[in-house]
Design an enzyme around this catalytic site. Structure first.
Site, mmCIF file in Angstrom:
data_model
loop_
_atom_site.group_PDB
_atom_site.id
_atom_site.type_symbol
_atom_site.label_atom_id
_atom_site.label_comp_id
_atom_site.label_asym_id
_atom_site.label_seq_id
_atom_site.Cartn_x
_atom_site.Cartn_y
_atom_site.Cartn_z
ATOM 1 N N ASP A 1 1.091 -1.188 0.004
ATOM 2 C CA ASP A 1 -0.047 0.074 -0.047
ATOM 3 C C ASP A 1 1.015 1.308 -0.005
ATOM 4 O O ASP A 1 1.466 1.362 1.093
ATOM 5 C CB ASP A 1 -0.920 -0.022 1.448
ATOM 6 N N GLN B 1 0.487 6.393 1.401
ATOM 7 C CA GLN B 1 1.299 7.427 2.198
ATOM 8 C C GLN B 1 2.766 7.444 1.633
ATOM 9 O O GLN B 1 3.166 8.505 1.341
ATOM 10 C CB GLN B 1 1.335 7.050 3.639
HETATM 11 N N1 PMP Z 1 -3.865 3.296 2.958
HETATM 12 C C1 PMP Z 1 -3.202 4.454 3.429
HETATM 13 C C2 PMP Z 1 -1.887 4.066 4.495
HETATM 14 C C3 PMP Z 1 -3.869 5.628 3.650
HETATM 15 O O1 PMP Z 1 -3.236 6.470 4.353
HETATM 16 C C4 PMP Z 1 -5.101 5.808 2.873
HETATM 17 C C5 PMP Z 1 -5.693 7.177 2.744
HETATM 18 N N2 PMP Z 1 -6.165 7.644 4.175
HETATM 19 C C6 PMP Z 1 -5.387 4.723 2.075
HETATM 20 C C7 PMP Z 1 -4.747 3.425 2.002
HETATM 21 C C8 PMP Z 1 -6.710 4.656 1.050
HETATM 22 O O2 PMP Z 1 -6.515 5.754 0.212
HETATM 23 P P1 PMP Z 1 -7.674 6.378 -0.679
HETATM 24 O O3 PMP Z 1 -8.604 7.007 0.409
HETATM 25 O O4 PMP Z 1 -6.908 7.499 -1.508
HETATM 26 O O5 PMP Z 1 -8.139 5.296 -1.666
#
Ligand code: PMP
Length: 401
Positions: free
Chosen positions: A196, A199
């Site tokens: 993921d 960040q």
């Molecule tokens: N993973 C992490 C570590 C995040 O900080 C976020 C967003 N807060 C997400 C996934 C999800 O990202 P998105 O809402 O842009 O799909």
């Protein structure tokens, strides 16, 4: 080491022309003019859809849209065909869970999910497990609040199919040692990593081939780009094996009542009219980032977080969850609810996030009900740190009376 020119960086961001202190860039980054102009130009002058029209406007738009894919691929050193446009990190991980994992998972299979994960890299795996009879296994943190390598070795076995890991925690800013993690995962050829990058993408350059990542996801809006656009990278050999997960226009080469033939990768995963403005805006964000000194910007914003941590630590009851060198600073004050502090900070013009940060398992591991999180970006200043500290002092004096 170059000195970072914050004033020059700030000039790109019209949203800073007010009295608010924006310390919520980990939720979403502000947008530079380059991105605003690119999306504006598309809506103002663009004509047609992509991959659908034979007239010049539609053809040139399609060329720009596909060039954006190439430019985004270069950003993470991937082949362009391995870049799938999604709505964001969340959708990218759901795509992998439904199209890669679900058809493969069997009862008894295991999905290792680190305790540091955002719900976006947990819940899609819980859903895939429910659908298939596989099990989600908790990969605990070590004392450094990073997913523990010794635990990874202990937990991995011949049934492990997926390892779900964040490149950077959205709470502590901690970044696991990817090379060490990948080396351990590679001992089990049937296991794939879902990294993921929501960040991490803006803070740590990523070379997916060098790092030998199977799947990598990130969101445009945390990279100074538009909301509603994100990227899934998948190793070509894995993407090739995956069936489409949504059906509709342009993901097929032919359809009738007896079935359909899927398109090649990546179009197979992109049913329907895409977020064209988002793609062009993300591409503009990456072009703009290429003109910035990102190393200096990173050191500068991490320096602000360190300064804030030092100054806040002088206040009674302060406890930080802050990986060294990170621009994220999560913190609490003992005996005071984080939301109460956040409300007073908001009255003083400080925008930051308080709560569980979509990471309830991590909150449980840290033994807290939530935290405040100040996330610093290169457009923040020392005055922003002063304002934060003054507002926290005021909140504490009001709430402790
Ligand atoms: N993973 C992490 C570590 C995040 O900080 C976020 C967003 N807060 C997400 C996934 C999800 O990202 P998105 O809402 O842009 O799909």
């Amino acid at each position: 080491m170059t000195e970072f020119d914050c004033a020059a960086f700030r000039r790109h961001f019209p949203a800073l022309n007010n009295d608010w202190v924006y310390l919520d860039s980990a939720a979403t980054a502000l947008k530079p003019n380059a991105v605003i102009d690119a999306t504006d130009a598309f809506y103002r002058h663009g004509t047609g859809n992509v991959h659908r029209g034979q007239y010049p406007g539609a053809i040139s738009l399609t060329a720009r849209y596909e060039q954006a894919r190439i430019d985004t691929a270069v950003w993470i050193n991937a082949p362009a065909a391995a870049i799938v446009w999604t709505r964001g990190t969340t959708e990218a991980i759901n795509l992998v869970a439904q199209s890669y994992a679900r058809p493969r998972l069997r009862p008894g299979d295991e999905i290792l999910v680190s305790e540091a994960e955002h719900h976006a890299n947990l819940v899609p795996w819980l859903m895939a497990a429910q659908q298939t009879g596989a099990r989600v296994i908790r990969w605990p943190l070590g004392d450094d609040l990073l997913p523990d390598l010794a635990q990874l070795e202990r937990l991995m076995n011949g049934n492990t199919r997926i390892v779900a890991l964040t490149q950077m925690s959205n709470v502590t800013g901690g970044c696991p040692d990817l090379a060490a993690v990948i080396a351990r995962i590679r001992r089990y050829p049937q296991a794939a990593i879902m990294l993921d990058g929501a960040q991490g993408a803006v803070h740590r350059p990523m070379d997916v081939q060098d790092a030998d990542i199977d799947f990598y996801a990130f969101s445009g809006h945390k990279l100074y780009g538009p909301t509603g656009i994100g990227v899934l990278y998948g190793k070509p050999a894995l993407l090739e094996q995956m069936p489409p997960w949504q059906g509709g226009g342009k993901m097929l080469t032919g359809a009738g009542f007896d079935g359909f033939l899927p398109q090649a990768v990546p179009m197979r995963f992109e049913a329907g009219t895409p977020n064209i403005a988002g793609v062009l805006g993300l591409s503009a964000a990456l072009d703009w980032l290429r003109t910035q000194d990102l190393g200096a910007a990173e050191r500068y914003s991490a320096g602000l977080a360190r300064l804030a941590a030092e100054r806040l630590s002088a206040l009674p009851g302060f406890r930080a969850f802050h990986a060294p060198g990170s621009s994220l600073l999560s913190f609490i004050f003992s005996g005071i609810h984080h939301q109460d502090i956040a409300m007073i900070l908001a009255q003083d013009g400080i925008s930051l996030r308080a709560g569980q940060h979509c990471a309830q398992p991590l909150m449980a591991a840290l033994g807290v009900s939530g935290t405040l999180r100040a996330s610093f970006a290169p457009y923040n200043t020392r005055q922003d740190v002063d304002r934060l500290v003054a507002a926290v002092e005021k909140a504490l004096s009001l709430l402790r009376d």
